[in-house]
Design an enzyme around this catalytic site. Sequence first.
Site, PDB file in Angstrom:
ATOM      1  N   HIS A   1       0.828  -1.208   0.000  1.00  0.00           N
ATOM      2  CA  HIS A   1       0.000   0.000   0.000  1.00  0.00           C
ATOM      3  C   HIS A   1       0.870   1.269   0.000  1.00  0.00           C
ATOM      4  CE1 HIS A   1      -4.229  -0.979   0.106  1.00  0.00           C
ATOM      5  NE2 HIS A   1      -4.541   0.201   0.606  1.00  0.00           N
TER       6      HIS A   1
ATOM      7  N   ASN B   1      -4.282   2.181  -4.577  1.00  0.00           N
ATOM      8  CA  ASN B   1      -3.506   0.948  -4.435  1.00  0.00           C
ATOM      9  C   ASN B   1      -4.236  -0.277  -4.987  1.00  0.00           C
ATOM     10  OD1 ASN B   1      -1.138   1.944  -2.705  1.00  0.00           O
ATOM     11  ND2 ASN B   1      -2.895   2.628  -1.506  1.00  0.00           N
TER      12      ASN B   1
ATOM     13  N   ARG C   1      -6.638  -0.477  -7.287  1.00  0.00           N
ATOM     14  CA  ARG C   1      -6.763  -0.458  -8.745  1.00  0.00           C
ATOM     15  C   ARG C   1      -5.412  -0.749  -9.410  1.00  0.00           C
ATOM     16  NH1 ARG C   1      -9.503   5.173  -8.429  1.00  0.00           N
ATOM     17  NH2 ARG C   1      -9.083   4.751  -6.231  1.00  0.00           N
ATOM     18  N   ILE C   2      -4.340  -0.224  -8.829  1.00  0.00           N
ATOM     19  CA  ILE C   2      -3.011  -0.521  -9.374  1.00  0.00           C
ATOM     20  C   ILE C   2      -2.704  -2.001  -9.191  1.00  0.00           C
ATOM     21  CG2 ILE C   2      -0.539  -0.086  -9.130  1.00  0.00           C
ATOM     22  CD1 ILE C   2      -1.245   2.765  -8.255  1.00  0.00           C
ATOM     23  N   HIS C   3      -3.077  -2.553  -8.057  1.00  0.00           N
ATOM     24  CA  HIS C   3      -2.892  -3.993  -7.781  1.00  0.00           C
ATOM     25  C   HIS C   3      -3.516  -4.844  -8.880  1.00  0.00           C
ATOM     26  CE1 HIS C   3      -4.126  -7.827  -5.972  1.00  0.00           C
ATOM     27  NE2 HIS C   3      -5.356  -7.384  -5.867  1.00  0.00           N
ATOM     28  N   ARG C   4      -4.748  -4.534  -9.257  1.00  0.00           N
ATOM     29  CA  ARG C   4      -5.408  -5.325 -10.310  1.00  0.00           C
ATOM     30  C   ARG C   4      -4.856  -4.980 -11.692  1.00  0.00           C
ATOM     31  NH1 ARG C   4      -9.013  -4.298  -6.312  1.00  0.00           N
ATOM     32  NH2 ARG C   4      -9.734  -2.334  -7.208  1.00  0.00           N
TER      33      ARG C   4
END
Length: 511
Positions: free
Chosen positions: A321, A327, A329-332
């Site tokens: 994070h 975080n 949305r960037i993760h996916r």
Amino acid sequence: MSMLERRVGQNALYHNLELEVIPPPAESWCGPTSRKTIIEGRRIIEKYPLVYAPSDTVAGHLKFALKHETLDMGVIAATMRAADPNELEKWVESEPTGAFSRRAWFLYEWFTGKNLNLPDASSGNYVDALNPKLNIGSHGTNLPRYRVVDNMLGVSGMCFTVKPSQAIGRYRTSALNERAQEIVNSARPEVLERAIQYLFTKETKSSFEIEHEEATAQKAERFVAALKSTASFEPSSFDDLIQLQNVIVDRRYAATAFRDFQNFVGETIGPDQEKVHFICPKPEDIQELMRDWGAMCHRLRGMSDPVIASAVVAFAFVYLHPFEDGNGRIHRFLIHNILSREGFTPPNFLFPISAAIVRDVRGYDRTLESLSTPVMERTAWAWDKEYNIIVKNDTDHLFRYFDATEHVEFTYAKIEDTVQKDLREEIDYITLFDAALKALNRAIDMPNRQASLFVRLFMQQGGISKKKRELFKELSDEEVGRLSAVVRDAITDTGHANDDNVEAEDKGPGW
């Protein structure tokens, strides 16, 4: 366990050395028993007969772990830092060509950055640092000093455990990417182009929905543009990460660097009351953690299994994070980035994984909790006078090494879901819609916007309801009935034709 049983392997190392890490997922015991496995939820108990019992030393339990167990990176890294180097040196000197002694030697120097007082190995066949039957590793690099192949799933500062479970084995042999490509190849180009556009929009809407946010037209447009340019994005580049965060969040929350404050995931349950679900790494740790995360991303480039690489990279990121907002949305996004970069996803395409997650939010939460729960159990924290969270102990090691098996299984499951449901359904929907619209236009001279609305409502509701009937006041009841029959017949005939084509494909060239 009975008094006649004793801990062995990583179970013994964890307790004997009093390691302040997450316990290994499997507990190994030796005693007067037959070889068996007991599964109690996430807890796995491995029982071995006494003939398996090693010497009650660090070297003895390490050898047992290397021989019989899936290596837990948190336990192994902490063991190497706590081990007496003299004991390991004596082990290697007594077994200079032994596969297990040389692997332990490599792991000690890899995790600690310190060299044992040993000359380079001069004989012995090269052996994988991670046994592929017990741990999924990355592509290997021969290291002559130990005559060991470095196939670790990451770098020394951030490395993960992935067990070759039955579920992962099934997914790896199911050729999901090939199945997706077959569906893409079978679609008419004009249908495929519209389906792809819809899937990008669907992924965007679903990714925001998971965060309980609404994707405004402007936000959605920026996120779709980011997804479509994923091939040029480099996860290990901090500039690219920050630029991506700036694109997908409200400009007021755009970051210029990684956070310098304590972040946590929670929910407001009342005035001045927060329910804390997860506390992220301390701000003083985030820079180094992100550097190691970036090095791990680079290390996994070209890995033979892009899904595993995408899962460990993306989930490691969301636990860190590093930003105030964006975080998740960037993760996916990272899942799509790696699958696309490594050629797993068909060109100019994506699997709407967020849509599959929306259909299985509980499964997503359970996957995240597989690490967040044990991390919270080992995080000492309190509120300060300004109602900020203060973390009182070291926690960075909990984010560097963890068991990502569940994360990989979940990612594979969501990809399979999108291939079987979203991809096939969207192409079929557009094909049926086009056939129905064409038939309707042959039956009546109607403005295209009204004709499209008629077909869309019919397909959504199985007919034109009394409430929606008001949208077509210019048509008589007889015309609505006749046009409904035209649309129904077109959908039925096209659907049967599609079914026949699929059946013929399934039967193979012999039919």
